[in-house]
Motif scaffolding. Structure first.
Motif, PDB file in Angstrom:
ATOM      1  N   ASP A   6       0.840  -1.196   0.000  1.00  0.00           N
ATOM      2  CA  ASP A   6       0.000   0.000   0.000  1.00  0.00           C
ATOM      3  C   ASP A   6       0.876   1.247   0.000  1.00  0.00           C
ATOM      4  OD1 ASP A   6       0.346   0.621   2.954  1.00  0.00           O
ATOM      5  OD2 ASP A   6      -0.612  -1.345   3.046  1.00  0.00           O
ATOM      6  N   HIS A   8       1.170   5.426   0.833  1.00  0.00           N
ATOM      7  CA  HIS A   8       0.703   6.557   1.651  1.00  0.00           C
ATOM      8  C   HIS A   8       1.425   7.805   1.179  1.00  0.00           C
ATOM      9  CE1 HIS A   8      -0.897   3.862   4.872  1.00  0.00           C
ATOM     10  NE2 HIS A   8      -0.060   3.057   4.272  1.00  0.00           N
ATOM     11  N   CYS A   9       0.760   8.927   1.237  1.00  0.00           N
ATOM     12  CA  CYS A   9       1.454  10.174   0.903  1.00  0.00           C
ATOM     13  C   CYS A   9       1.354  11.143   2.091  1.00  0.00           C
ATOM     14  CB  CYS A   9       0.892  10.789  -0.368  1.00  0.00           C
ATOM     15  SG  CYS A   9      -0.865  11.049  -0.307  1.00  0.00           S
ATOM     16  N   ARG A  26       1.161   0.313  13.612  1.00  0.00           N
ATOM     17  CA  ARG A  26       0.521  -0.712  12.777  1.00  0.00           C
ATOM     18  C   ARG A  26       0.661  -2.086  13.427  1.00  0.00           C
ATOM     19  NH1 ARG A  26       3.849   1.851   8.158  1.00  0.00           N
ATOM     20  NH2 ARG A  26       2.639   3.752   7.933  1.00  0.00           N
ATOM     21  N   THR A  48       6.308  10.018   0.212  1.00  0.00           N
ATOM     22  CA  THR A  48       5.601   8.784  -0.135  1.00  0.00           C
ATOM     23  C   THR A  48       6.126   7.608   0.685  1.00  0.00           C
ATOM     24  OG1 THR A  48       5.495   9.626  -2.389  1.00  0.00           O
ATOM     25  CG2 THR A  48       4.893   7.321  -2.063  1.00  0.00           C
ATOM     26  N   CYS A  51       4.069   0.241   2.302  1.00  0.00           N
ATOM     27  CA  CYS A  51       4.054  -0.842   3.283  1.00  0.00           C
ATOM     28  C   CYS A  51       3.881  -2.164   2.550  1.00  0.00           C
ATOM     29  CB  CYS A  51       2.859  -0.709   4.233  1.00  0.00           C
ATOM     30  SG  CYS A  51       2.986   0.643   5.371  1.00  0.00           S
ATOM     31  N   HIS A  65      -4.957  -0.219   8.657  1.00  0.00           N
ATOM     32  CA  HIS A  65      -4.349   1.107   8.506  1.00  0.00           C
ATOM     33  C   HIS A  65      -5.229   2.184   9.133  1.00  0.00           C
ATOM     34  CE1 HIS A  65      -0.588   0.747   6.434  1.00  0.00           C
ATOM     35  NE2 HIS A  65      -1.090  -0.148   5.614  1.00  0.00           N
ATOM     36  N   GLU A  66      -6.530   2.007   9.010  1.00  0.00           N
ATOM     37  CA  GLU A  66      -7.438   2.993   9.585  1.00  0.00           C
ATOM     38  C   GLU A  66      -7.316   2.984  11.111  1.00  0.00           C
ATOM     39  OE1 GLU A  66     -11.016   3.524   7.294  1.00  0.00           O
ATOM     40  OE2 GLU A  66     -12.153   3.604   9.174  1.00  0.00           O
ATOM     41  N   ASP A  70      -3.420   5.729   9.992  1.00  0.00           N
ATOM     42  CA  ASP A  70      -2.897   6.186   8.703  1.00  0.00           C
ATOM     43  C   ASP A  70      -3.643   5.510   7.550  1.00  0.00           C
ATOM     44  OD1 ASP A  70      -1.828   3.725   9.192  1.00  0.00           O
ATOM     45  OD2 ASP A  70       0.178   4.190   8.453  1.00  0.00           O
ATOM     46  N   THR A  72      -5.425   4.642   4.038  1.00  0.00           N
ATOM     47  CA  THR A  72      -5.112   4.866   2.634  1.00  0.00           C
ATOM     48  C   THR A  72      -6.052   4.020   1.792  1.00  0.00           C
ATOM     49  OG1 THR A  72      -3.458   4.661   0.873  1.00  0.00           O
ATOM     50  CG2 THR A  72      -3.350   3.032   2.624  1.00  0.00           C
ATOM     51  N   GLU A  74      -5.064   3.251  -1.294  1.00  0.00           N
ATOM     52  CA  GLU A  74      -4.175   2.642  -2.290  1.00  0.00           C
ATOM     53  C   GLU A  74      -3.558   1.347  -1.768  1.00  0.00           C
ATOM     54  OE1 GLU A  74      -2.010   4.583  -5.456  1.00  0.00           O
ATOM     55  OE2 GLU A  74      -1.904   6.283  -4.108  1.00  0.00           O
TER      56      GLU A  74
END
Lengths: 84, 84
Positions: A6, A8-9, A26, A48, A51, A65-66, A70, A72, A74
């Motif tokens: 995945d 993240h930005c 995580r 960027t 994971c 992730h939620e 964090d 995402t 993607e």
């Protein structure tokens, strides 16, 4: 179980310590979703982060992730891998 | 030397054999740019592929992919890594 990458930005200028803390957050939620986070990489210039994890489903990765703070959208299921 | 992850799109429905061939094409041009391709992952559903490599510069990665016939502008220098 399947593997996922995945993206993240928004981590422009983040440090190794910050990436380590995000990774620890995580790991703390892994058990609740059956996700096993393996690696995290960061490009601090573009902000960027990537994971690599193993999980029962894409939805489990999204939820983990939620929960870790964090989220995402993607998340890619990388069902095919080639190594040199 | 630094490490990079790059992202490619357009591989919807690609097979392991096709990913292996693309990876072989990359290995064939490694020497010309000093790039060492380590791994490639593919999500055939979205057609997204990821490459992990070591290289002397971002430009070298860009050129190596162009020579290998799969150019991409999405190359990230992952200077920070955390493993579980």
């Amino acid at each position: 179980m399947a593997r996922y990458i995945d993206i993240h930005c928004g981590f422009v200028g983040a440090t190794e310590q910050q990436l380590r803390e995000a990774h620890r957050d995580r790991l703390a939620v892994e058990g609740t979703e059956g996700v096993r986070f393996e690696k995290a990489w960061l490009d601090p210039e573009s902000g960027t982060a990537f994971c690599l994890c193993t999980a029962p489903s894409r939805e489990a990765v999204l939820r983990a992730h939620e929960r870790a703070g964090d989220p995402t959208a993607e998340v890619y299921e990388i069902s095919i891998e080639v190594a040199s």
